[in-house]
Scaffold this active site. Sequence first.
Site, PDB file in Angstrom:
ATOM      1  N   GLU A   1      13.166  19.394  -7.114  1.00 16.07           N
ATOM      2  CA  GLU A   1      11.996  20.513  -7.072  1.00 16.07           C
ATOM      3  C   GLU A   1      11.965  21.754  -7.651  1.00 16.07           C
ATOM      4  O   GLU A   1      11.003  22.233  -7.985  1.00 16.07           O
ATOM      5  CB  GLU A   1      11.680  20.664  -5.418  1.00 16.07           C
ATOM      6  CG  GLU A   1      11.244  19.485  -4.614  1.00 16.07           C
ATOM      7  CD  GLU A   1      11.543  19.868  -3.066  1.00 16.07           C
ATOM      8  OE1 GLU A   1      12.736  19.677  -2.598  1.00 16.07           O
ATOM      9  OE2 GLU A   1      10.530  20.000  -2.152  1.00 16.07           O
TER      10      GLU A   1
ATOM     11  N   ARG B   1       8.738  26.573   5.082  1.00 16.65           N
ATOM     12  CA  ARG B   1       9.519  26.653   3.674  1.00 16.65           C
ATOM     13  C   ARG B   1       8.567  27.925   3.031  1.00 16.65           C
ATOM     14  O   ARG B   1       9.345  28.661   2.170  1.00 16.65           O
ATOM     15  CB  ARG B   1       9.567  25.459   3.061  1.00 16.65           C
ATOM     16  CG  ARG B   1      10.720  25.583   2.099  1.00 16.65           C
ATOM     17  CD  ARG B   1      10.969  24.390   1.230  1.00 16.65           C
ATOM     18  NE  ARG B   1      12.261  23.671   1.826  1.00 16.65           N
ATOM     19  CZ  ARG B   1      13.285  23.723   1.288  1.00 16.65           C
ATOM     20  NH1 ARG B   1      13.667  24.428   0.735  1.00 16.65           N
ATOM     21  NH2 ARG B   1      14.228  22.842   1.884  1.00 16.65           N
TER      22      ARG B   1
HETATM   23  N1  MTE Z   1      10.601  12.716  -9.872  1.00 11.73           N
HETATM   24  C1  MTE Z   1       9.757  11.715  -9.929  1.00 11.73           C
HETATM   25  N2  MTE Z   1       9.713  10.854 -11.298  1.00 11.73           N
HETATM   26  N3  MTE Z   1       8.887  11.023  -9.086  1.00 11.73           N
HETATM   27  C2  MTE Z   1       8.956  11.790  -7.828  1.00 11.73           C
HETATM   28  O1  MTE Z   1       7.980  11.341  -6.866  1.00 11.73           O
HETATM   29  N4  MTE Z   1       9.471  13.674  -6.554  1.00 11.73           N
HETATM   30  C3  MTE Z   1      10.080  14.808  -6.441  1.00 11.73           C
HETATM   31  C4  MTE Z   1      11.374  15.078  -7.189  1.00 11.73           C
HETATM   32  N5  MTE Z   1      11.057  14.395  -8.440  1.00 11.73           N
HETATM   33  C5  MTE Z   1       9.498  12.901  -7.591  1.00 11.73           C
HETATM   34  C6  MTE Z   1      10.528  13.540  -8.461  1.00 11.73           C
HETATM   35  C7  MTE Z   1      10.333  15.465  -5.017  1.00 11.73           C
HETATM   36  S1  MTE Z   1       9.000  16.116  -4.011  1.00 11.73           S
HETATM   37  C8  MTE Z   1      11.596  15.703  -4.551  1.00 11.73           C
HETATM   38  S2  MTE Z   1      11.770  16.173  -2.828  1.00 11.73           S
HETATM   39  C9  MTE Z   1      12.615  15.171  -5.070  1.00 11.73           C
HETATM   40  O2  MTE Z   1      12.390  14.395  -6.274  1.00 11.73           O
HETATM   41  C10 MTE Z   1      13.391  13.940  -4.168  1.00 11.73           C
HETATM   42  O3  MTE Z   1      14.257  13.297  -4.726  1.00 11.73           O
HETATM   43  P1  MTE Z   1      15.965  13.822  -4.991  1.00 11.73           P
HETATM   44  O4  MTE Z   1      16.094  14.384  -3.464  1.00 11.73           O
HETATM   45  O5  MTE Z   1      16.421  12.675  -4.934  1.00 11.73           O
HETATM   46  O6  MTE Z   1      15.961  14.930  -5.909  1.00 11.73           O
HETATM   47 MO1  MOS Z   2       9.433  16.558  -1.519  1.00 15.76          MO
HETATM   48  S1  MOS Z   2       8.131  17.552  -1.350  1.00 15.76           S
HETATM   49  O1  MOS Z   2      10.494  17.283  -0.615  1.00 15.76           O
HETATM   50  O2  MOS Z   2       9.295  15.123  -1.187  1.00 15.76           O
END
Ligand code: MTE
Ligand code: MOS
Length: 764
Positions: free
Chosen positions: A706, A304
């Site tokens: 992200e 990535r």
């Molecule tokens: N938001 C919160 N509150 N807590 C989390 O651990 N993880 C992030 C993001 N937002 C996270 C977060 C990461 S690394 C990812 S990949 C995405 O949430 C995953 O969730 P989604 O696919 O539902 O967006």
């Molecule tokens: Mo998020 S780094 O893809 O868990």
Amino acid sequence: MKNIDSKSHVRGESVYLDDIPLVHGTLFACAFDSPVAHGKLKSVDTTEAEKSEGVIRVITAKDLIGENQIGGIIPDEPLLADDEVHFQGMPIAIVLAESEVLARKAAKKITADIEQLEPVTDPRIAAANNDLIVPPKKFKLGDTDAAFIRCEHVFEGRADINGQEHLYIETQGAYATPTENGGLRVYSSTQGPTAVQRAVCRVTGLAMHEVEVDVQRLGGGFGGKEDQANAWAAICAVGAQLTKRPVKYALHRMEDMRMTGKRHPYSADYKIGIGEDLKIFAYEATFYQNAGASADLSPPVLERTLFHCTNSYFIPNVTATAYSCRTNLPPNTAFRGFGGPQGMFVIESAIAHAAEKLGVPAWDIQQANLIDSGDEFPYGQIAESDAITTWTQGDGMFDFARLQEKADEFNVSSKYFKKGVAMMPVCFGISFTKTPMNQARSLVHVYTDGSIAVSTGAVEMGQGVNTKIAQVAASMFGLPIEAVRLHTTNTLRIANTSPTAASAAADLNGKATQMACDAIRERLFEVAKPLVEAENTADLSLDDGFVYRNGERTSLDWKTLVMDAHLQRVNLSEHAHYATPGINFDWETARGHPFAYHGYGTAIVGVTVDCLRGRYEIDYVKCCHDFGSSMNTSVDHGQIEGGIVQGIGWMTIEEVFYDADGKLRSNALSTYKVPDIYSVPKEIAILPLETDRENLAVFNSKAVGEPPLMYGIGAYFAIRNAIKAFKKICPPDVGAAADHAVLSFDAPFTAEKVLMNLYETADG
Ligand code: MTE
Ligand code: MOS
């Protein structure tokens, strides 16, 4: 609409791993971990620990019934050190005792005889030793060698980016209980229930159908629990298997910081070729990823980095090479952005370098090269939308030039405080780059009282995925959100899950839920058709708890319809499977169409630096963000604000520090500073860009987990620009003027580093 968990969160009633009521007879695990980063493990002495109060058993590698292996992608990660130790914090033995305190006390009594070997902590040294996790990966577009010759300006340099501690509020943990016939039920704080199931099966020798993994929610994961939850679950599983008693292990903060991997630090070389028109004609980058002691998720993270190495810019000639380097640090892992942010920091450094040498603002170069629809990414995918729109719309709303002027005016009248401004465009591809992972399942039950239960493979970790999935089901059945209940993520109900990662959980699991609801709805419409005298089921819809015919409300309500269907023996449950269409990628040619779509955005970041003390404040982050069409603005704004603060933390105050012996010095919250309420931006302004309907996003609502983190990179360059207002600076390059201070590209920009940079010049 609010996050469905908000009430239980503020009341303290939400259930995390540590809140699960314990079964009578539960044992508590504690690891004895390696005190040295690299060495031959000659012997382990557990006799004192075994005699210690409350200790039931001490486990070492030789006790495992299954394989001593938890490496998910590459089998290079023993659960317990066997003949060698590879990092400080590597588990060597596990104590099982009647209480947490007794387990920790006993673990301290274990000793190991280790013959120390030279540790390697620098990825460039590992690369020179050819100690790579996987063969190097390469992206190539056009012909850089030929292109550089034709560029008016060519600049070369180096950028270094440090790691980042996840610091999820809930530390890693698991709780395993034996079930009948030798099976196990494992509660785990994991983003990847199936990954945990596989790891547990491997170390216990059980089959997957004998192991149930259940996840209620996480107190944050941020990528740190995509793969790294496996070890603790495997330890509990082995303990439960060997003692036939439930085993729990919830890490203390300092254990978690010491034993788990973090965001990958990178060191990179870049070369950028620019024409008189400020068009970037050629770009070359070589990335050295500090993978740590084993592969973990390093290979896809490395990939990535390449996918995002040109960020939001179209560059016709690109060569990017990436090395995943094995070092004696805990295995580094996924962290919000998954290697993308590191790739973006490097190109932003290259652009800042060129701008400083050419004497133009960096944003002139940024703006001149924004990707347009129809442009080709270095991996062959053609852009279907563009990076220009968020820039121009953001400019229309926030007036970027005026913000810069305001900073300039301030700087004229202020001697020791200086303001700096930087632009940060972001382009992020949505989908797992490994195509087979882009699938998800959803199980929907409509009960005879009309209430609805939904289970999916998505894990709720604060990002609001359960709220979005509940919204999908509620809207499909025309019911209030209270009619829908999201249940735990459980491998018995939903098999073969992809981890909740890549920002794709709502898209994948939301789409599967939509399909399941749609199938049930179609069956219900067949039941309703004669009851409301409709000609076609296509004339029917559901809203406000009633059946509508051609948009007119009928007297048939939801509960009656459901009961009628049940009495007619119509199936009120559905298990649906969704696989993202149209995506592919071939590493043989390094070309394909890996992403369902891209998310775009542009932020402007303003800072004030105290040039006497080196301290700084983030004045604002104003961004125009591409939501597609957001299905939940309060959840999505929360994701943007959280992502920005986390990104700024990584770029400014958070400093992961391992010494030359591979010992983590920033091992507690006293030595590792994360943003608090005083260090967050004074203002975060979000202008939503409502783009064309993106039908691969659930309800056209683009993934938002992200991408906002990368706006934080702007803070680094805004601080650099503020320093520039205080004194003459230049990038490390040939021909630096003696009265200029040479500033390297080396994140994070801690206050200490800012202070040094403020008072150093090329001639000392
Ligand atoms: N938001 C919160 N509150 N807590 C989390 O651990 N993880 C992030 C993001 N937002 C996270 C977060 C990461 S690394 C990812 S990949 C995405 O949430 C995953 O969730 P989604 O696919 O539902 O967006
Ligand atoms: Mo998020 S780094 O893809 O868990």
